[in-house]
Scaffold this active site. Structure first.
Site, mmCIF file in Angstrom:
data_model
loop_
_atom_site.group_PDB
_atom_site.id
_atom_site.type_symbol
_atom_site.label_atom_id
_atom_site.label_comp_id
_atom_site.label_asym_id
_atom_site.label_seq_id
_atom_site.Cartn_x
_atom_site.Cartn_y
_atom_site.Cartn_z
ATOM 1 N N ARG A 146 24.304 31.171 -1.481
ATOM 2 C CA ARG A 146 23.855 31.018 -2.879
ATOM 3 C C ARG A 146 22.581 31.836 -3.111
ATOM 4 N NH1 ARG A 146 22.984 25.099 -4.572
ATOM 5 N NH2 ARG A 146 22.769 26.043 -6.626
ATOM 6 N N VAL A 182 18.025 26.504 -9.418
ATOM 7 C CA VAL A 182 17.233 26.932 -8.248
ATOM 8 C C VAL A 182 17.170 28.460 -8.173
ATOM 9 C CG1 VAL A 182 17.622 24.787 -6.971
ATOM 10 C CG2 VAL A 182 19.277 26.666 -6.746
ATOM 11 N N HIS A 208 14.503 20.853 -9.059
ATOM 12 C CA HIS A 208 15.326 20.715 -7.849
ATOM 13 C C HIS A 208 15.039 21.785 -6.801
ATOM 14 C CE1 HIS A 208 18.545 18.170 -10.124
ATOM 15 N NE2 HIS A 208 17.479 17.478 -9.811
HETATM 16 P P1 NAD Z 1 22.010 8.702 -7.701
HETATM 17 O O1 NAD Z 1 21.822 8.221 -6.284
HETATM 18 O O2 NAD Z 1 21.782 7.758 -8.822
HETATM 19 O O3 NAD Z 1 23.459 9.377 -7.877
HETATM 20 C C1 NAD Z 1 24.500 8.508 -7.715
HETATM 21 C C2 NAD Z 1 25.267 8.970 -6.539
HETATM 22 O O4 NAD Z 1 26.198 9.936 -7.031
HETATM 23 C C3 NAD Z 1 24.392 9.680 -5.527
HETATM 24 O O5 NAD Z 1 24.778 9.344 -4.216
HETATM 25 C C4 NAD Z 1 24.713 11.111 -5.817
HETATM 26 O O6 NAD Z 1 24.551 11.923 -4.710
HETATM 27 C C5 NAD Z 1 26.168 11.023 -6.169
HETATM 28 N N1 NAD Z 1 26.648 12.216 -6.867
HETATM 29 C C6 NAD Z 1 25.947 13.009 -7.692
HETATM 30 N N2 NAD Z 1 26.733 14.021 -8.100
HETATM 31 C C7 NAD Z 1 27.926 13.848 -7.512
HETATM 32 C C8 NAD Z 1 29.145 14.574 -7.532
HETATM 33 N N3 NAD Z 1 29.256 15.702 -8.220
HETATM 34 N N4 NAD Z 1 30.202 14.111 -6.847
HETATM 35 C C9 NAD Z 1 30.071 12.976 -6.154
HETATM 36 N N5 NAD Z 1 28.968 12.223 -6.080
HETATM 37 C C10 NAD Z 1 27.898 12.693 -6.750
HETATM 38 O O7 NAD Z 1 21.093 9.874 -7.908
HETATM 39 P P2 NAD Z 1 21.229 11.262 -7.208
HETATM 40 O O8 NAD Z 1 22.072 12.093 -8.116
HETATM 41 O O9 NAD Z 1 21.633 11.195 -5.783
HETATM 42 O O10 NAD Z 1 19.731 11.719 -7.293
HETATM 43 C C11 NAD Z 1 18.813 11.005 -6.501
HETATM 44 C C12 NAD Z 1 17.758 11.983 -6.210
HETATM 45 O O11 NAD Z 1 18.387 13.193 -5.722
HETATM 46 C C13 NAD Z 1 17.017 12.348 -7.487
HETATM 47 O O12 NAD Z 1 15.669 12.555 -7.186
HETATM 48 C C14 NAD Z 1 17.692 13.628 -7.867
HETATM 49 O O13 NAD Z 1 16.859 14.467 -8.645
HETATM 50 C C15 NAD Z 1 17.908 14.257 -6.544
HETATM 51 N N6 NAD Z 1 18.935 15.283 -6.678
HETATM 52 C C16 NAD Z 1 20.133 14.918 -7.145
HETATM 53 C C17 NAD Z 1 21.082 15.875 -7.310
HETATM 54 C C18 NAD Z 1 22.412 15.497 -7.848
HETATM 55 O O14 NAD Z 1 23.187 16.361 -8.204
HETATM 56 N N7 NAD Z 1 22.687 14.203 -7.929
HETATM 57 C C19 NAD Z 1 20.812 17.192 -6.963
HETATM 58 C C20 NAD Z 1 19.557 17.501 -6.496
HETATM 59 C C21 NAD Z 1 18.627 16.524 -6.351
HETATM 60 N N1 APR Z 2 27.066 28.130 -21.704
HETATM 61 C C1 APR Z 2 26.627 26.860 -21.959
HETATM 62 N N2 APR Z 2 26.997 25.790 -21.225
HETATM 63 C C2 APR Z 2 27.810 26.019 -20.188
HETATM 64 C C3 APR Z 2 28.301 27.291 -19.842
HETATM 65 C C4 APR Z 2 27.883 28.367 -20.663
HETATM 66 N N3 APR Z 2 28.308 29.630 -20.454
HETATM 67 N N4 APR Z 2 29.098 27.167 -18.755
HETATM 68 C C5 APR Z 2 29.101 25.867 -18.423
HETATM 69 N N5 APR Z 2 28.350 25.163 -19.293
HETATM 70 C C6 APR Z 2 28.053 23.736 -19.298
HETATM 71 C C7 APR Z 2 29.192 22.847 -18.859
HETATM 72 O O1 APR Z 2 29.975 22.488 -19.979
HETATM 73 C C8 APR Z 2 28.423 21.648 -18.300
HETATM 74 O O2 APR Z 2 28.114 20.741 -19.339
HETATM 75 O O3 APR Z 2 27.019 23.562 -18.363
HETATM 76 C C9 APR Z 2 27.113 22.261 -17.797
HETATM 77 C C10 APR Z 2 27.059 22.389 -16.290
HETATM 78 O O4 APR Z 2 26.979 21.067 -15.773
HETATM 79 P P1 APR Z 2 26.906 20.851 -14.199
HETATM 80 O O5 APR Z 2 27.930 21.691 -13.524
HETATM 81 O O6 APR Z 2 26.913 19.377 -13.965
HETATM 82 O O7 APR Z 2 25.498 21.464 -13.778
HETATM 83 P P2 APR Z 2 24.071 20.794 -13.948
HETATM 84 O O8 APR Z 2 24.021 19.897 -15.140
HETATM 85 O O9 APR Z 2 23.079 21.876 -13.860
HETATM 86 O O10 APR Z 2 23.953 19.876 -12.614
HETATM 87 C C11 APR Z 2 22.721 19.179 -12.454
HETATM 88 O O11 APR Z 2 23.485 18.540 -10.258
HETATM 89 O O12 APR Z 2 24.333 18.775 -8.171
HETATM 90 C C12 APR Z 2 23.188 18.837 -8.908
HETATM 91 O O13 APR Z 2 21.303 19.923 -8.139
HETATM 92 C C13 APR Z 2 22.467 20.113 -8.864
HETATM 93 O O14 APR Z 2 20.807 20.768 -10.459
HETATM 94 C C14 APR Z 2 22.164 20.397 -10.325
HETATM 95 C C15 APR Z 2 22.423 19.085 -10.992
#
Ligand code: NAD
Ligand code: APR
Length: 236
Positions: free
Chosen positions: A62, A94, A110
């Protein structure tokens, strides 16, 4: 004491959807990273303990991709707001595309791919740009080097500062995030009732209270939105 709203202040809360048109994958879209990888294997302390080589490979790939990506018209539009407004960008991303587009105040909730940090105490931070982190690579204090990324379950950074910025913004723009990760997603709750609140995304399960939803791509909506904001004098 409630923080007063600053008429000239804009806060942008961005997510991976903003960088999608720069060729960087999102997480929860159909072609998102969490459909290709198990998030707990590559983005959690447990995954790091079990198979650090899988975590390093995930972030090395990445980091290289993000290094070669270019900011898109939406990143540029956000940077252009600084000509007339005090702008604070709060990003879950990031990559460094906001900075490379010219945004000067960017808070990374993050972490950042371009940095590594030691696993010792206190954590030492190193700028590595696009360089890979090798398995067993040590920091100056002799501890293992890791990506400077906040993993699932780890403490998000700068939340107090981020909430304070949202609470004093006259305009809040949320772009490219599903708002499915807390506490980052909770920032929308700090936006003032009187603030102008716009959400741009391809799709959203839930629209936060008071936000105007503009469905579509960031590069379709942001240039016109920014032109309109730059043309309208801020209310005193
Ligand atoms: P949380 O524990 O409330 O989330 C609920 C659970 O869902 C967690 O175990 C999480 O890992 C899980 N989860 C989140 N996205 C998922 C996915 N796409 N598929 C399956 N499970 C998923 O909170 P959290 O999200 O774990 O966040 C806790 C801490 O981790 C916070 O400080 C958050 O900012 C940090 N963090 C979270 C994410 C994220 O995507 N959840 C990413 C970076 C940092
Ligand atoms: N323009 C506007 N919105 C878009 C586009 C685009 N070209 N492409 C995708 N999207 C929207 C999607 O519809 C969705 O609502 O961007 C959003 C992406 O959502 P996620 O994939 O969940 O990404 P994000 O919200 O950044 O995830 C938050 O989850 O796993 C962690 O650390 C990771 O920072 C990340 C966090």
């Amino acid at each position: 004491m409630s923080a007063t709203m600053q008429p000239n202040k804009i806060v942008v809360l961005s997510g991976s959807g903003l960088s999608a048109e720069s060729g960087l994958p999102t997480f929860r879209d159909s072609n998102g990273l969490w459909n290709q990888y198990q998030w707990h294997e590559v983005a959690s302390p447990e995954g790091w303990r079990a198979r650090p080589e899988a975590v390093l490979a995930f972030y090395n790939e990445r980091r290289l991709k993000a290094w070669h990506a270019q900011p898109n018209a939406a990143h540029a539009a956000i940077a252009a707001l600084e000509a007339a407004f005090e702008v604070v960008v709060i990003t879950q991303n990031v990559d460094a595309l906001h900075e490379r587009a010219g945004s000067s105040r960017v808070i990374h909730l993050h972490g950042e791919l371009a940095y590594a940090r030691s696993t010792g105490t206190p954590p030492l931070r190193y700028r590595i740009d696009d360089a890979p982190i090798a398995l067993g690579q040590l920091a100056e204090d002799g501890s293992q080097l890791r990506p400077d990324i906040v993993w699932f379950g780890e403490q998000t950074q700068y939340m107090d500062e981020a909430r304070a910025h949202v609470a004093t913004a006259a305009k809040v723009l949320v772009v490219g995030t599903s708002l499915s990760v807390h506490p980052a997603a909770s920032l929308v709750w700090s936006a003032r009732g009187r603030a102008e609140k716009v959400l741009v995304s391809l799709e959203m399960d839930e629209i936060p209270d008071g936000f105007e939803f503009r469905r579509g791509k960031a590069t379709e909506h942001l240039p016109a939105l920014v032109r309109a904001w730059l043309a309208a004098p801020t209310s005193p």
